[in-house]
Design a protein around this motif. Structure first.
Motif, mmCIF file in Angstrom:
data_model
loop_
_atom_site.group_PDB
_atom_site.id
_atom_site.type_symbol
_atom_site.label_atom_id
_atom_site.label_comp_id
_atom_site.label_asym_id
_atom_site.label_seq_id
_atom_site.Cartn_x
_atom_site.Cartn_y
_atom_site.Cartn_z
ATOM 1 N N THR A 178 0.602 -1.368 0.161
ATOM 2 C CA THR A 178 -0.115 0.151 0.016
ATOM 3 C C THR A 178 0.616 1.030 0.246
ATOM 4 O O THR A 178 0.325 2.161 -0.873
ATOM 5 C CB THR A 178 -1.236 0.127 1.126
ATOM 6 N N GLY A 225 -2.767 13.604 2.784
ATOM 7 C CA GLY A 225 -4.492 12.623 2.211
ATOM 8 C C GLY A 225 -3.069 11.649 2.080
ATOM 9 O O GLY A 225 -3.820 10.584 2.239
ATOM 10 N N GLY A 228 -2.756 9.778 5.249
ATOM 11 C CA GLY A 228 -3.694 9.550 6.239
ATOM 12 C C GLY A 228 -4.316 7.921 6.066
ATOM 13 O O GLY A 228 -4.768 7.444 6.505
ATOM 14 N N LEU A 229 -3.910 7.963 4.291
ATOM 15 C CA LEU A 229 -4.602 6.883 3.512
ATOM 16 C C LEU A 229 -3.691 5.426 4.073
ATOM 17 O O LEU A 229 -3.841 4.506 4.366
ATOM 18 C CB LEU A 229 -4.891 6.818 1.845
ATOM 19 N N GLY A 232 -4.747 4.391 7.386
ATOM 20 C CA GLY A 232 -5.767 3.449 7.427
ATOM 21 C C GLY A 232 -7.132 4.730 7.485
ATOM 22 O O GLY A 232 -7.637 3.735 8.135
ATOM 23 N N GLU A 233 -6.434 5.757 7.622
ATOM 24 C CA GLU A 233 -7.503 7.300 8.364
ATOM 25 C C GLU A 233 -8.775 7.115 7.335
ATOM 26 O O GLU A 233 -8.145 7.573 5.992
ATOM 27 C CB GLU A 233 -6.541 8.056 8.916
ATOM 28 N N ARG A 234 -9.526 7.618 7.434
ATOM 29 C CA ARG A 234 -10.879 8.094 6.544
ATOM 30 C C ARG A 234 -10.694 9.594 5.916
ATOM 31 O O ARG A 234 -10.620 9.829 5.222
ATOM 32 C CB ARG A 234 -11.904 7.769 6.808
ATOM 33 N N LEU A 235 -9.719 10.029 6.854
ATOM 34 C CA LEU A 235 -9.946 11.776 6.665
ATOM 35 C C LEU A 235 -8.376 12.075 5.466
ATOM 36 O O LEU A 235 -8.687 12.811 4.681
ATOM 37 C CB LEU A 235 -9.084 12.314 8.279
ATOM 38 N N TYR A 237 -8.789 10.130 2.591
ATOM 39 C CA TYR A 237 -9.123 10.035 1.535
ATOM 40 C C TYR A 237 -10.398 11.123 1.382
ATOM 41 O O TYR A 237 -9.915 11.967 0.026
ATOM 42 C CB TYR A 237 -10.758 8.817 1.085
ATOM 43 N N LEU A 238 -10.665 12.389 1.856
ATOM 44 C CA LEU A 238 -11.507 13.547 2.136
ATOM 45 C C LEU A 238 -10.118 14.704 1.478
ATOM 46 O O LEU A 238 -10.455 15.352 1.242
ATOM 47 C CB LEU A 238 -11.583 13.825 3.721
ATOM 48 N N PRO A 285 -13.791 4.496 -3.109
ATOM 49 C CA PRO A 285 -14.268 3.052 -1.505
ATOM 50 C C PRO A 285 -14.998 1.817 -1.815
ATOM 51 O O PRO A 285 -15.078 1.398 -0.840
ATOM 52 C CB PRO A 285 -15.025 4.647 -0.809
#
Length: 383
Positions: A178, A225, A228-229, A232-235, A237-238, A285
Motif C-alpha cells: 500500500t 492525504g 492518512g491513507l 488507514g484514516e478516512r481523513l 481520502y477526504l 472507497p
C-alpha cells in the motif's frame, strides 16, 4: 516552454531518449494488456505486476524524467547540474524497467536486480536534481511540487525493492505494498501531473499572473492525504478529494485568464485526464481496482500522451529549425504534429480506459489507440 541560454545546453537526445524508451515500454504494455486482460483482476498477479511497471515506471516515469530535464531549468531559472548524468540515469532506469518486467512475467529472480537498477538510476537523478535545486536563485510553489516529485521518485522504488527482498528473506508485510502504491500513484503521478501540469497548462494557454497559493495548499492537502491513507484514516481520502477540488479550481482560474482562447490538443487531453481522476477518486472507497485502472489508464495515460503532443514538437522544432528560422523556409510549430491522429488516439485511449473495468475486451480498444499515438510522434520526428 521558454528556451534560454541557460537551458540550451540540454541536448535533444537526452529528453528524447527517455521519451522513446517510454514509448517502447508503452507499446509492450498495450500488447500484453490486450492479450491478457484477466491478470489485472487478480491481486499481485505476476504478469499484472509486469504490466503495471511497464506502464507506470516505463511510460509514466520515462516521460516525466525526460520532461523534467527540460522543465526544471525553466522553473528554477538555473542550468541543470551535470546534465550528462541523465544518460546514465536513462541506462539504469531503462534496464531496471526491462528486468522488472521480465522478472515479474518470467523469472522472479530478476525482480530485485531490476528494482536495484531502477533505484540506483532514480537515486542518481534525485542527486542531480538536489544539486540543481540548491543552485536556484529563487523558489516558487511549482518548484516545491517538483521537489516532492523527486522525493517520491526515490521513495517508490525503495519501497518496492524492500517488498521484493522481504519475500525472499522472510519479513514480508502486505502493508508495504500500500505504501509503494501510494508513493507511486499519488506522490509521483498525482503531484507531478497537478504540479507540473499547473506550469504547462499556464504556458500552453498563455496565462500569466495566476496566484500560486492554491497550488501550495493542494500540495499540503495531498501529502497529508497520502499519509492518512497509509495509516488507514478516512481523513486521508477526504483530503485527496479536497486536493482534487483545488486542482479543478486552479484549472478553472488558468483557463478563465488565458490569452490563447482556443484549447489545443495537450490542454484537451489534460482536461479529459482530470475527469478520469475524479472518476477514480469517486470509485476508490467502493472498488479500489476500478479506481486504480481509471487513474492509471485514464488520468495518467491521457495526460502523459497529451503532453507529449506539445513537448516533443517544441523540442524537435527548437533544436532542428530554430537556428534556421528567418534564414530559410522552415515548418511552423503547429505543422509538426498530425493532430487528427493525436485526437483519434486520445478518443480510443479514453474509451478503452473507461470501458475496461466493465468489459476486459476493451483492452483491444486501448491498444488500437496506441498506434495512432505512436504514428503522430513518429511524424514529429520525421519532419
Amino acid at each position: 516552454m521558454i528556451v534560454t541560454a541557460k537551458n540550451r545546453t540540454v541536448p535533444l537526445s537526452l529528453p528524447l531518449g527517455f521519451f522513446l524508451l517510454g514509448e517502447a515500454f508503452f507499446l509492450a504494455f498495450a500488447l500484453l494488456f490486450a492479450l491478457h486482460p484477466e491478470v489485472l483482476s487478480v491481486p499481485r498477479h505476476p504478469l499484472g505486476l509486469a504490466l503495471a511497471h511497464l506502464f507506470l515506471l516505463g511510460l509514466g516515469v520515462g516521460v516525466l524524467l525526460g520532461a523534467m530535464h527540460q522543465l526544471v531549468p525553466v522553473v528554477l531559472e538555473t542550468p541543470l547540474y551535470r546534465h550528462e548524468l541523465g544518460y546514465l540515469v536513462m541506462f539504469l532506469w531503462g534496464l531496471g524497467v526491462a528486468l522488472l518486467a521480465l522478472g515479474f512475467a518470467l523469472r522472479p529472480t530478476l525482480v530485485p536486480l531490476g528494482g536495484g537498477f531502477a533505484l540506483v538510476g532514480l537515486l542518481l537523478f534525485g542527486y542531480a536534481m538536489l544539486r540543481t535545486f540548491l543552485l536556484a536563485p529563487r523558489w516558487n510553489r511549482v518548484a516545491t511540487a517538483l521537489a516532492w516529485v523527486v522525493f517520491y521518485l526515490v521513495l517508490t522504488p525503495f519501497l518496492g525493492l524492500l517488498q521484493a527482498l522481504s519475500q525472499r528473506y522472510g519479513f514480508y508485510d502486505p502493508e508495504r505494498l500500500t505504501w509503494h502504491l501510494l508513493a507511486g500513484l499519488g506522490g509521483v503521478f498525482l503531484l507531478s501531473i497537478l504540479g507540473v501540469g499547473y506550469k504547462l497548462l499556464s504556458m500552453f494557454t498563455l496565462t500569466h499572473g495566476v496566484d500560486e497559493r492554491v497550488l501550495g495548499l493542494l500540495l499540503f492537502a495531498a501529502n497529508l492525504g497520502f499519509l492518512g491513507l497509509a495509516m488507514g484514516e478516512r481523513l486521508g481520502y477526504l483530503l485527496l478529494l479536497l486536493s482534487y477540488a483545488l486542482a479543478l479550481y486552479d484549472t478553472w482560474r488558468i483557463l478563465k485568464n488565458r490569452m490563447k482562447k482556443a484549447l489545443d490538443i495537450g490542454v484537451r487531453h489534460y482536461l479529459l485526464g482530470l475527469l478520469f481522476l475524479g472518476l477514480a477518486l469517486l470509485a476508490l472507497p467502493f472498488n479500489p481496482v476500478w479506481a486504480a485502472l481509471w487513474f492509471a489508464l485514464g488520468f495518467v495515460g491521457l495526460v502523459v500522451t497529451g503532453m507529449l503532443y506539445k513537448i516533443l514538437p517544441f523540442l524537435v522544432w527548437t533544436h532542428r529549425y530554430a537556428p534556421r528560422a528567418g534564414k530559410e523556409k522552415v515548418p511552423l510549430l503547429k505543422e509538426m504534429l498530425p493532430e487528427g491522429a493525436g485526437y483519434g488516439a486520445g478518443a480510443l485511449l479514453a474509451l478503452g480506459a473507461f470501458l475496461f473495468p466493465l468489459f476486459p475486451g476493451a483492452g483491444w480498444v486501448y491498444l488500437l489507440g496506441v498506434f495512432p499515438h505512436v504514428y503522430a510522434l513518429w511524424e514529429v520526428m520525421r519532419r
